[in-house]
Design a protein around this motif. Structure first.
Motif, short mmCIF file in Angstrom:
data_model
loop_
_atom_site.label_atom_id
_atom_site.label_comp_id
_atom_site.label_asym_id
_atom_site.label_seq_id
_atom_site.Cartn_x
_atom_site.Cartn_y
_atom_site.Cartn_z
N PRO A 35 0.81 -1.23 0.00
CA PRO A 35 0.00 0.00 0.00
C PRO A 35 0.84 1.28 0.00
N LYS A 36 0.24 2.33 -0.51
CA LYS A 36 0.88 3.65 -0.50
C LYS A 36 1.19 4.04 0.94
N GLY A 37 2.27 4.76 1.10
CA GLY A 37 2.70 5.21 2.41
C GLY A 37 3.96 4.50 2.87
N PHE A 38 4.12 3.23 2.48
CA PHE A 38 5.37 2.54 2.78
C PHE A 38 6.43 3.08 1.82
N GLN A 39 7.66 3.05 2.26
CA GLN A 39 8.76 3.58 1.45
C GLN A 39 9.73 2.44 1.13
N GLU A 40 10.09 2.34 -0.15
CA GLU A 40 11.03 1.32 -0.60
C GLU A 40 12.45 1.80 -0.30
N GLN A 41 13.24 0.93 0.32
CA GLN A 41 14.64 1.27 0.58
C GLN A 41 15.40 0.02 1.00
N LEU A 42 16.71 0.14 1.08
CA LEU A 42 17.51 -0.92 1.65
C LEU A 42 17.37 -0.81 3.16
N SER A 43 16.91 -1.86 3.79
CA SER A 43 16.66 -1.85 5.22
C SER A 43 17.35 -3.07 5.83
N TYR A 44 18.25 -2.84 6.76
CA TYR A 44 19.01 -3.93 7.36
C TYR A 44 19.75 -4.75 6.30
N GLY A 45 20.23 -4.07 5.27
CA GLY A 45 21.01 -4.71 4.23
C GLY A 45 20.20 -5.46 3.20
N MET A 46 18.86 -5.31 3.24
CA MET A 46 17.98 -6.03 2.32
C MET A 46 17.02 -5.05 1.66
N PRO A 47 16.61 -5.33 0.43
CA PRO A 47 15.54 -4.51 -0.16
C PRO A 47 14.27 -4.68 0.67
#
Length: 150
Positions: A35-47
């Motif tokens: 859903p909209k509102g979440f942000q895509e990024q590398l988090s804890y070394g993972m996509p």
């Protein structure tokens, strides 16, 4: 993992081609249905996908400087792991396990919040799409805070 991995795209690019195919299949489902509102990024070394500080200023309790994690995908040695924090909600976990078993005839390989896909694991794309779309950032924050006892 090389030290210059700082985006989901860089993480995926460094995977060997045979592992990129199943990884990208799951990753694209997440990208399309989260859903909209979440942000895509590398988090804890993972996509992965997080609740940004703009929506949840408190951040992750273990390190408030970090945004609240929601879902991440990792290529492990012998499998691909989907870390889906929404499994903290027992109703989501029970729903998912029941649907998975109905669709595949097998129980899912799930740890605490980790769904493992081995080479022989059938991947029900429609179910993963439903799972990705299951919780909005606001709903996830509610589940998270309930789990913390807030």
């Amino acid at each position: 993992m090389p030290g210059n991995i700082n985006t989901p795209q860089a993480y995926i690019a460094q995977l060997e081609p045979a592992r990129q195919v199943p990884f990208l299949r799951i990753w694209h489902i997440l990208q399309q249905y989260i859903p909209k509102g979440f942000q895509e990024q590398l988090s804890y070394g993972m996509p992965g996908f997080v609740v940004p500080h703009t929506l949840y200023p408190a951040g992750y309790h273990a390190d408030p400087k970090l945004p609240l994690p929601f879902a991440s995908l990792a290529a492990q040695k012998n499998y691909i792991s989907l870390y889906y924090m929404g499994f903290m909600d027992e109703t989501v976990l029970e729903w998912f396990a029941q649907q998975w078993e109905q669709m595949t005839g097998k129980q899912p390989d799930i740890g605490k919040c980790c769904l493992r896909f081995k080479k022989t694991t059938p991947v029900p794309d429609a179910l993963l799409a439903q799972l990705a779309a299951k919780l909005t950032p606001e709903q996830w924050i509610g589940v998270y805070e309930k789990g913390l006892g807030r």
